[in-house]
Each structure stands twice: as structure tokens, then as C-alpha cells.
Design an enzyme around this catalytic site. Structure first.
Site, PDB file in Angstrom:
ATOM      1  N   CYS A   1       4.710 -13.990  12.481  1.00 20.65           N
ATOM      2  CA  CYS A   1       5.623 -13.141  13.701  1.00 20.65           C
ATOM      3  C   CYS A   1       7.013 -13.232  12.082  1.00 20.65           C
ATOM      4  O   CYS A   1       7.172 -14.310  12.108  1.00 20.65           O
ATOM      5  CB  CYS A   1       5.886 -13.602  14.917  1.00 20.65           C
ATOM      6  SG  CYS A   1       7.600 -12.727  15.339  1.00 20.65           S
TER       7      CYS A   1
ATOM      8  N   CYS B   1       4.165  -9.352  18.238  1.00 20.23           N
ATOM      9  CA  CYS B   1       3.839 -10.607  18.528  1.00 20.23           C
ATOM     10  C   CYS B   1       4.049 -11.214  20.187  1.00 20.23           C
ATOM     11  O   CYS B   1       5.504 -10.516  21.056  1.00 20.23           O
ATOM     12  CB  CYS B   1       4.717 -11.589  18.120  1.00 20.23           C
ATOM     13  SG  CYS B   1       5.017 -13.511  18.024  1.00 20.23           S
TER      14      CYS B   1
ATOM     15  N   CYS C   1      10.195 -14.403  14.760  1.00 14.21           N
ATOM     16  CA  CYS C   1      10.187 -15.946  15.525  1.00 14.21           C
ATOM     17  C   CYS C   1       9.100 -16.960  15.034  1.00 14.21           C
ATOM     18  O   CYS C   1       9.042 -18.302  14.789  1.00 14.21           O
ATOM     19  CB  CYS C   1       9.501 -16.386  16.712  1.00 14.21           C
ATOM     20  SG  CYS C   1       8.188 -16.051  16.990  1.00 14.21           S
TER      21      CYS C   1
ATOM     22  N   ALA D   1     -14.097 -12.040 -16.225  1.00 12.47           N
ATOM     23  CA  ALA D   1     -14.142 -13.210 -15.101  1.00 12.47           C
ATOM     24  C   ALA D   1     -15.595 -13.284 -14.346  1.00 12.47           C
ATOM     25  O   ALA D   1     -16.280 -14.174 -15.050  1.00 12.47           O
ATOM     26  CB  ALA D   1     -13.320 -13.398 -14.066  1.00 12.47           C
TER      27      ALA D   1
ATOM     28  N   HIS E   1       1.441 -17.283  -3.581  1.00 11.83           N
ATOM     29  CA  HIS E   1       1.073 -15.633  -2.775  1.00 11.83           C
ATOM     30  C   HIS E   1       0.888 -15.899  -1.438  1.00 11.83           C
ATOM     31  O   HIS E   1       1.115 -14.492  -1.057  1.00 11.83           O
ATOM     32  CB  HIS E   1       1.078 -14.987  -3.834  1.00 11.83           C
ATOM     33  CG  HIS E   1       1.439 -15.457  -4.960  1.00 11.83           C
ATOM     34  ND1 HIS E   1       1.762 -14.057  -6.427  1.00 11.83           N
ATOM     35  CD2 HIS E   1       2.944 -15.965  -5.607  1.00 11.83           C
ATOM     36  CE1 HIS E   1       2.185 -14.982  -7.648  1.00 11.83           C
ATOM     37  NE2 HIS E   1       3.020 -15.950  -6.977  1.00 11.83           N
TER      38      HIS E   1
ATOM     39  N   THR F   1      -4.904 -13.022 -14.938  1.00 14.49           N
ATOM     40  CA  THR F   1      -3.321 -13.312 -14.820  1.00 14.49           C
ATOM     41  C   THR F   1      -2.627 -12.478 -16.288  1.00 14.49           C
ATOM     42  O   THR F   1      -3.107 -12.956 -16.710  1.00 14.49           O
ATOM     43  CB  THR F   1      -2.718 -14.393 -13.830  1.00 14.49           C
ATOM     44  OG1 THR F   1      -1.073 -14.016 -13.165  1.00 14.49           O
ATOM     45  CG2 THR F   1      -3.400 -15.660 -14.622  1.00 14.49           C
TER      46      THR F   1
ATOM     47  N   TYR G   1      -1.197  -2.969   3.184  1.00 19.44           N
ATOM     48  CA  TYR G   1      -1.641  -3.972   3.923  1.00 19.44           C
ATOM     49  C   TYR G   1      -2.534  -4.116   4.769  1.00 19.44           C
ATOM     50  O   TYR G   1      -3.614  -5.001   4.759  1.00 19.44           O
ATOM     51  CB  TYR G   1      -0.650  -5.597   4.394  1.00 19.44           C
ATOM     52  CG  TYR G   1       0.159  -5.674   3.493  1.00 19.44           C
ATOM     53  CD1 TYR G   1      -0.190  -6.612   2.530  1.00 19.44           C
ATOM     54  CD2 TYR G   1       1.341  -5.436   3.020  1.00 19.44           C
ATOM     55  CE1 TYR G   1       0.771  -6.995   1.517  1.00 19.44           C
ATOM     56  CE2 TYR G   1       2.283  -5.555   1.637  1.00 19.44           C
ATOM     57  CZ  TYR G   1       1.661  -6.654   1.325  1.00 19.44           C
ATOM     58  OH  TYR G   1       2.229  -6.827  -0.320  1.00 19.44           O
TER      59      TYR G   1
ATOM     60  N   ARG H   1      -4.991  -3.090   2.424  1.00 17.45           N
ATOM     61  CA  ARG H   1      -5.630  -4.219   2.038  1.00 17.45           C
ATOM     62  C   ARG H   1      -6.561  -4.834   2.357  1.00 17.45           C
ATOM     63  O   ARG H   1      -7.758  -5.328   2.283  1.00 17.45           O
ATOM     64  CB  ARG H   1      -4.173  -4.658   1.693  1.00 17.45           C
ATOM     65  CG  ARG H   1      -3.829  -3.904   0.204  1.00 17.45           C
ATOM     66  CD  ARG H   1      -3.884  -4.104  -1.246  1.00 17.45           C
ATOM     67  NE  ARG H   1      -4.303  -4.698  -2.309  1.00 17.45           N
ATOM     68  CZ  ARG H   1      -4.375  -4.601  -3.211  1.00 17.45           C
ATOM     69  NH1 ARG H   1      -4.990  -4.233  -3.433  1.00 17.45           N
ATOM     70  NH2 ARG H   1      -4.617  -6.190  -4.025  1.00 17.45           N
TER      71      ARG H   1
HETATM   72  N1  APR Z   1     -11.867 -10.656 -15.732  1.00 14.75           N
HETATM   73  C1  APR Z   1     -10.782 -11.228 -15.858  1.00 14.75           C
HETATM   74  N2  APR Z   1      -9.147 -10.306 -15.841  1.00 14.75           N
HETATM   75  C2  APR Z   1      -8.765  -9.306 -15.268  1.00 14.75           C
HETATM   76  C3  APR Z   1      -9.929  -8.283 -15.674  1.00 14.75           C
HETATM   77  C4  APR Z   1     -11.266  -9.401 -15.220  1.00 14.75           C
HETATM   78  N3  APR Z   1     -12.206  -8.589 -15.137  1.00 14.75           N
HETATM   79  N4  APR Z   1      -9.484  -7.065 -14.916  1.00 14.75           N
HETATM   80  C5  APR Z   1      -8.865  -6.797 -15.154  1.00 14.75           C
HETATM   81  N5  APR Z   1      -8.161  -8.473 -15.429  1.00 14.75           N
HETATM   82  C6  APR Z   1      -6.550  -9.235 -16.122  1.00 14.75           C
HETATM   83  C7  APR Z   1      -5.359  -7.780 -15.958  1.00 14.75           C
HETATM   84  O1  APR Z   1      -5.740  -7.822 -18.204  1.00 14.75           O
HETATM   85  C8  APR Z   1      -3.986  -8.690 -16.142  1.00 14.75           C
HETATM   86  O2  APR Z   1      -4.001  -9.414 -16.954  1.00 14.75           O
HETATM   87  O3  APR Z   1      -5.895  -8.911 -14.861  1.00 14.75           O
HETATM   88  C9  APR Z   1      -4.450  -9.835 -14.985  1.00 14.75           C
HETATM   89  C10 APR Z   1      -4.301  -8.647 -13.835  1.00 14.75           C
HETATM   90  O4  APR Z   1      -2.353  -9.106 -13.429  1.00 14.75           O
HETATM   91  P1  APR Z   1      -1.400  -8.420 -12.243  1.00 14.75           P
HETATM   92  O5  APR Z   1      -2.378  -7.369 -11.725  1.00 14.75           O
HETATM   93  O6  APR Z   1      -0.467  -8.414 -12.643  1.00 14.75           O
HETATM   94  O7  APR Z   1      -2.066  -9.812 -11.181  1.00 14.75           O
HETATM   95  P2  APR Z   1      -1.582 -11.008 -11.109  1.00 14.75           P
HETATM   96  O8  APR Z   1      -1.122 -11.655 -11.823  1.00 14.75           O
HETATM   97  O9  APR Z   1      -2.073 -11.514 -10.224  1.00 14.75           O
HETATM   98  O10 APR Z   1       0.101 -10.693 -10.636  1.00 14.75           O
HETATM   99  C11 APR Z   1       0.118 -12.236  -9.933  1.00 14.75           C
HETATM  100  O11 APR Z   1       2.200 -10.282  -9.196  1.00 14.75           O
HETATM  101  O12 APR Z   1       2.286  -8.885  -7.798  1.00 14.75           O
HETATM  102  C12 APR Z   1       2.541  -9.274  -7.387  1.00 14.75           C
HETATM  103  O13 APR Z   1       2.128 -11.378  -5.800  1.00 14.75           O
HETATM  104  C13 APR Z   1       1.752 -10.543  -6.820  1.00 14.75           C
HETATM  105  O14 APR Z   1       0.089 -12.274  -6.938  1.00 14.75           O
HETATM  106  C14 APR Z   1       0.199 -11.524  -7.545  1.00 14.75           C
HETATM  107  C15 APR Z   1       1.607 -11.755  -9.039  1.00 14.75           C
END
Ligand code: APR
Length: 257
Positions: free
Chosen positions: A132, A158, A135, A245, A124, A202, A73, A76
């Protein structure tokens, strides 16, 4: 030939967005991909290549080896700090100046905010909302972030109780933050026929967020997916726009002007 000519936006998509009173924007990891943050399911490179994210992002992994999970993390966090919002984030911020927009994101980064949007719900959690793990006290200090990936890094301590400080993300098996759930539900319930739900980047695999587009549809909203590939939710959307996007969203917003 430009990309726009190759993939014209369906007129119905532009009309729906133009006529909407409210727009609910649901975003996932693909929203931030063009900023340089690998999507969750692509993020396992380098040191973490052989580790399943489902194993790293769990309370069990944390309990077993906090320094291992924190190192991931912390890296990240470093990556998020190092990148900028992309044209898609900026388009959504612009959309918010033109229409009544609510954003519910699964992303734990702050790129919507840095583009100028106010985010109704981080469903999320937020990676920088440290607290922490014992706590629950919020941790306000600046954690030391590695410049290079490291395999292990001790989490901050913490000051209240000496426990390990954890990122403010929701791990698999954990409850979603109540305030984020309430804000998302309120935004969904506010939708009326003629409104729009834009679902961006997503995979639609992780519930309950994966159920929000269907809930928007049942409120009467027109559901539009923006994603380069087909997903679990494509079939239930009214319209799908196959593109990224950063390519598609600015064109939708430009068409409103
Ligand atoms: N523009 C739009 N969509 C895109 C792009 C882009 N440039 N690049 C990739 N994608 C799409 C992929 O095709 C895929 O469908 O984004 C999606 C990413 O999917 P995941 O990695 O599964 O992400 P997400 O849906 O946000 O995951 C949900 O899973 O692991 C947990 O908590 C984590 O919030 C996350 C959750």
C-alpha cells in the site's frame, strides 16, 4: 566462424573466475534484455514513447496520477510473467553451483530466481512485491494485469486502509530497501583479493549501485564487465568483455567445467 572464435574470452578473465573463491555478480537491465524485457532506457515504446522514465518512476508521478503509473507497471509485470530466463541467467545459476556466488541486482524482475539462483539483494526492489502506498501493508492479492498496454488502469485497493497499492520498486528519489543495502554491503565486504566481481548489463549511471564495482575493487576483487558497449564503469574495471550476457556468461561458466 562462430561468435566464440570472433570474440575469444581473455585468458585472464577465465583464470580470474577459475581461481576465485567468491564471486559477486552485479546485474542490471541488460541481463534481462535477451529474455525480451527492454532495458529501462529503451523501454519507452508504444503508449509511453513520449514519457521520460525519470518522470514515470517517481513518487511525484504516482501522487499526480496513480492510474497512469500503475498501467505502465502492470504492463511491465505482464511482460515479466510472459518471458523466461535467458542463457545468461541460467549460466549464473550454474556458477552458483560451482562457486560461492552472491547476486545483487538492480532488476525488479524475478528471472534470476526463476533460473534457479538465490538473489542476495534486489537493490531497486521487486516489481511483484506490492504494498500500500499509504499504510505500507504488503498486498498479497493477484492484481489484474492487462494483456495489451493500456494508458490508465486503477491500482488495486489496500484491504487495510483503502489506499492505492503500488509496485515494490524503488523510484527515483526514494531510499533503497535497507535489507538489500545491508546484504549488498555484506557481500562486498566478504570479497577478498583473488575474488571476482562480475558486472553484467548495467550502464553504471544510477547510484548507489553504480558505485558497487569500485567498492568491490577496493576490497581487492578483480572486476570484470560484461556489456556489449562501453559504460561509465568500463574504465575502472580490470577486464571488459564486449558481448551480451546470454553469449558471454555461458562461455565463462563452461570454461570452469
Ligand atoms: N547483455 C549485457 N548487457 C546489455 C545487453 C545484453 N544483452 N543489452 C543491453 N545491455 C547493456 C546496455 O549496453 C546498458 O549498458 O545494459 C545496460 C542497460 O542500462 P540501463 O537501461 O541504464 O539499465 P540499468 O543500468 O540497470 O539501470 C539502472 O536505472 O532506471 C533505473 O531502476 C532502474 O534499475 C534501473 C536503473
Amino acid at each position: 566462424m562462430t561468435g566464440a572464435e570472433e570474440h575469444p574470452l581473455p585468458a585472464e578473465v577465465l583464470a580470474a573466475v577459475r581461481e576465485a573463491r567468491r564471486i559477486l555478480v552485479l546485474t542490471g537491465a541488460g541481463m534481462s534484455a535477451e529474455s525480451g524485457i527492454a532495458t529501462f532506457r529503451d523501454a519507452q515504446t508504444g503508449l509511453w514513447e513520449e514519457f521520460d522514465p525519470m518522470r514515470l518512476a517517481t513518487p511525484e508521478a504516482w501522487a499526480e496520477d496513480p492510474a497512469f503509473v500503475w498501467a505502465w507497471y502492470a504492463w511491465r509485470m505482464h511482460l515479466v510473467r510472459a518471458v523466461e530466463p535467458n542463457a545468461g541467467h541460467r549460466a549464473i545459476a550454474e556458477l552458483g553451483r560451482l562457486r560461492e556466488v552472491s547476486i545483487a541486482t538492480q532488476n525488479v524482475d524475478d528471472l534470476h530466481e526463476r533460473a534457479g539462483s538465490s538473489v542476495a539483494a534486489h537493490v531497486h526492489g521487486s516489481i511483484f512485491d506490492l504494498r500500500c502506498s499509504d499504510c505500507g501493508a504488503p498486498f498479497v492479492g493477484e492484481p489484474e494485469l492487462p494483456e495489451e498496454p493500456v494508458e490508465r488502469l486503477d491500482p488495486p485497493t489496500c484491504p487495510e486502509c483503502g489506499g492505492d497499492v503500488r509496485p515494490g520498486v524503488v523510484w527515483f528519489g526514494e531510499m533503497l530497501p535497507e535489507d538489500a543495502v545491508a546484504a549488498t554491503e555484506a557481500a562486498l565486504e566478504a570479497l577478498e583479493p583473488g575474488d571476482v566481481c562480475l558486472v553484467v548489463g548495467t550502464s553504471g549511471l544510477v547510484f548507489p549501485a553504480a558505485g558497487y564495482p569500485a567498492m568491490a575493487r577496493s576490497e581487492g576483487a578483480t572486476v570484470i564487465e560484461v556489456n556489449p558497449v562501453e559504460t561509465e564503469i568500463s574504465d575502472m574495471c580490470h577486464h571488459v568483455v564486449r558481448g551480451s550476457a546470454a553469449q558471454v556468461l555461458p562461455r565463462i561458466v563452461a570454461a570452469l567445467g
